[in-house]
Design a protein around this motif. Structure first.
Motif, PDB file in Angstrom:
ATOM      1  N   LEU A 181      50.336  35.085  40.987  1.00 38.04           N
ATOM      2  CA  LEU A 181      50.098  36.486  41.314  1.00 38.04           C
ATOM      3  C   LEU A 181      48.887  36.992  40.541  1.00 38.04           C
ATOM      4  O   LEU A 181      48.818  36.853  39.322  1.00 38.04           O
ATOM      5  CB  LEU A 181      51.325  37.334  40.970  1.00 38.04           C
ATOM      6  CG  LEU A 181      52.603  37.035  41.761  1.00 38.04           C
ATOM      7  CD1 LEU A 181      53.758  37.877  41.236  1.00 38.04           C
ATOM      8  CD2 LEU A 181      52.391  37.299  43.244  1.00 38.04           C
ATOM      9  N   VAL A 182      47.943  37.586  41.271  1.00 34.19           N
ATOM     10  CA  VAL A 182      46.687  38.037  40.672  1.00 34.19           C
ATOM     11  C   VAL A 182      46.393  39.461  41.128  1.00 34.19           C
ATOM     12  O   VAL A 182      46.506  39.774  42.319  1.00 34.19           O
ATOM     13  CB  VAL A 182      45.518  37.114  41.090  1.00 34.19           C
ATOM     14  CG1 VAL A 182      44.182  37.666  40.591  1.00 34.19           C
ATOM     15  CG2 VAL A 182      45.730  35.700  40.565  1.00 34.19           C
ATOM     16  N   ASP A 183      46.033  40.323  40.192  1.00 31.24           N
ATOM     17  CA  ASP A 183      45.496  41.639  40.520  1.00 31.24           C
ATOM     18  C   ASP A 183      43.981  41.508  40.474  1.00 31.24           C
ATOM     19  O   ASP A 183      43.368  41.571  39.404  1.00 31.24           O
ATOM     20  CB  ASP A 183      45.986  42.690  39.517  1.00 31.24           C
ATOM     21  CG  ASP A 183      45.552  44.108  39.886  1.00 31.24           C
ATOM     22  OD1 ASP A 183      44.465  44.261  40.477  1.00 31.24           O
ATOM     23  OD2 ASP A 183      46.290  45.060  39.570  1.00 31.24           O
ATOM     24  N   ALA A 184      43.386  41.283  41.642  1.00 30.23           N
ATOM     25  CA  ALA A 184      41.949  41.008  41.694  1.00 30.23           C
ATOM     26  C   ALA A 184      41.136  42.214  41.247  1.00 30.23           C
ATOM     27  O   ALA A 184      40.098  42.067  40.594  1.00 30.23           O
ATOM     28  CB  ALA A 184      41.557  40.597  43.112  1.00 30.23           C
ATOM     29  N   GLU A 185      41.589  43.408  41.590  1.00 29.11           N
ATOM     30  CA  GLU A 185      40.831  44.614  41.248  1.00 29.11           C
ATOM     31  C   GLU A 185      40.751  44.810  39.738  1.00 29.11           C
ATOM     32  O   GLU A 185      39.694  45.154  39.197  1.00 29.11           O
ATOM     33  CB  GLU A 185      41.474  45.831  41.907  1.00 29.11           C
ATOM     34  CG  GLU A 185      40.694  47.114  41.715  1.00 29.11           C
ATOM     35  CD  GLU A 185      41.286  48.279  42.478  1.00 29.11           C
ATOM     36  OE1 GLU A 185      40.947  49.428  42.149  1.00 29.11           O
ATOM     37  OE2 GLU A 185      42.091  48.042  43.398  1.00 29.11           O
ATOM     38  N   LYS A 186      41.857  44.573  39.048  1.00 31.14           N
ATOM     39  CA  LYS A 186      41.887  44.750  37.594  1.00 31.14           C
ATOM     40  C   LYS A 186      41.516  43.479  36.837  1.00 31.14           C
ATOM     41  O   LYS A 186      41.327  43.518  35.619  1.00 31.14           O
ATOM     42  CB  LYS A 186      43.278  45.220  37.158  1.00 31.14           C
ATOM     43  CG  LYS A 186      43.648  46.599  37.686  1.00 31.14           C
ATOM     44  CD  LYS A 186      45.037  47.016  37.218  1.00 31.14           C
ATOM     45  CE  LYS A 186      45.400  48.396  37.739  1.00 31.14           C
ATOM     46  NZ  LYS A 186      46.777  48.798  37.330  1.00 31.14           N
ATOM     47  N   GLY A 187      41.439  42.350  37.549  1.00 31.30           N
ATOM     48  CA  GLY A 187      41.086  41.100  36.892  1.00 31.30           C
ATOM     49  C   GLY A 187      42.197  40.527  36.039  1.00 31.30           C
ATOM     50  O   GLY A 187      41.939  39.844  35.044  1.00 31.30           O
ATOM     51  N   ILE A 188      43.441  40.765  36.457  1.00 30.50           N
ATOM     52  CA  ILE A 188      44.600  40.351  35.665  1.00 30.50           C
ATOM     53  C   ILE A 188      45.332  39.202  36.350  1.00 30.50           C
ATOM     54  O   ILE A 188      45.585  39.243  37.558  1.00 30.50           O
ATOM     55  CB  ILE A 188      45.588  41.524  35.476  1.00 30.50           C
ATOM     56  CG1 ILE A 188      44.900  42.716  34.812  1.00 30.50           C
ATOM     57  CG2 ILE A 188      46.816  41.086  34.678  1.00 30.50           C
ATOM     58  CD1 ILE A 188      44.469  42.475  33.400  1.00 30.50           C
TER      59      ILE A 188
END
Length: 329
Positions: free
Chosen positions: A80-87
């Protein structure tokens, strides 16, 4: 901060896996110019980030590139990746939970970094360089150790209300079927992923069916992989052939569901399970044709080109990561 960079004519894509990191230099047409691989250090998150950054530096050194010659670097990350926050929210393969991946890599490399989930990156790679070029509405279905899909509508990835759109691997195909790692039973992933295929063949052997996959001269059951099943099918093993026929039907049902839910121009299949087994893909296509003939509704959507194999093959990961930083055509 990054204003002194010149427009790039080459792209760097990094495919991060649980055991290895692949780093690739490609041109704007997706042609691979240089590639390196190195092991992934998963002892702790900081060590993993060090090994990822090290792969970038190794690739750049090999091609005499400095930090100002590259606009940005794309990274495909499992989990799982939050691409917008880079997390990196969670990754079983990497042992990550809520890791500031982008910030950590930019601090190490002094180059802008873009991260995304590896399957979403693969979909973008197909759109830019592969089988989905020119398509605005398509589904990318990755079938390997796990199963998940990416849905592109009007050229944009559809995430859904909770970010769960495309988690087709956890839809039930076989009620009360094998247990899935999500906690359910009979999920698409539990049944038709690489491990699921091996488990189905093993079940037939347990039930007494003869097979070249069965143990010879002993009572211990074999440890099977999907690759073993594929190889046995090439040798006309009945257990393997039956297994792939059954899996092909189940995959076709899921592809029909996806088609009728989203009405895509095409569904692109990536991942090792189908790409490495032409017989399985043949079984899928045969069942889809049958479904198209039996239902006028699905028949309106079905064509022989509806479901296509990825054209990026083993390079889907790095080319997908490179597509994250490719300029708009």
């Amino acid at each position: 901060m990054w204003s002194d960079r010149t427009p790039q004519k080459q792209l760097i894509g990094i495919d991060v896996g649980g055991t290895k990191i692949a780093a690739c230099l490609v041109d704007l047409q997706g042609r691979i110019l240089s590639t390196i691989q190195r092991p992934t250090d998963v002892t702790e998150p900081e060590a993993t980030l060090d090994s990822i950054a090290g792969s970038v530096k190794q690739l750049m050194d090999a091609n005499q590139l400095d930090s100002k010659s590259i606009d940005a670097i794309g990274f495909g990350i499992p989990g799982l990746v939050d691409a917008e926050k880079g997390i990196g929210i969670a990754s079983v393969n990497l042992g990550w939970k809520n890791i500031a991946v982008r910030a950590g890599l930019e601090a190490r490399l002094e180059i802008p970094c873009i991260i995304d989930n590896d399957v979403r990156a693969g979909a973008k790679g197909e759109a830019r360089f592969g089988a989905a070029r020119g398509l605005s509405n398509f589904i990318y279905l990755n079938i390997g150790t796990g199963i998940s899909a990416v849905i592109l509508l009007d050229g944009k990835i559809f995430l859904g209300t909770r970010g769960l759109a495309g988690e087709i691997g956890h839809a039930v195909l076989v009620p009360d079927g094998p247990e899935c790692k999500c906690g359910g039973r009979g999920c698409f992933e539990a049944v038709a992923s690489g491990p699921g295929i091996a488990e189905r063949a093993l079940g037939k052997i347990k039930n007494g069916q003869d097979s070249i996959l069965a143990p010879q001269g002993g009572s211990h059951l074999p440890i099977l992989t999907a690759e073993n099943v594929f190889e046995a099918a090439l040798h006309h093993d009945q257990v393997a052939i039956e297994t792939l026929e059954e899996i092909g039907k189940l995959m076709a049902y899921s592809l029909q569901y996806l088609t009728l839910a989203y009405d895509p121009e095409a569904i692109i299949i990536g991942g090792s399970v189908v790409l490495s087994n032409p017989l399985l893909f043949k079984n899928i296509q045969q069942m889809l044709r049958k479904l198209g003939r039996s239902s006028w509704v699905f028949g309106k959507a079905y064509s022989k080109d509806l479901v296509r194999l990825s054209t990026l093959g083993n390079n889907a990961g790095v080319l997908g990561a490179a597509a994250l930083v490719a300029p708009q055509p």
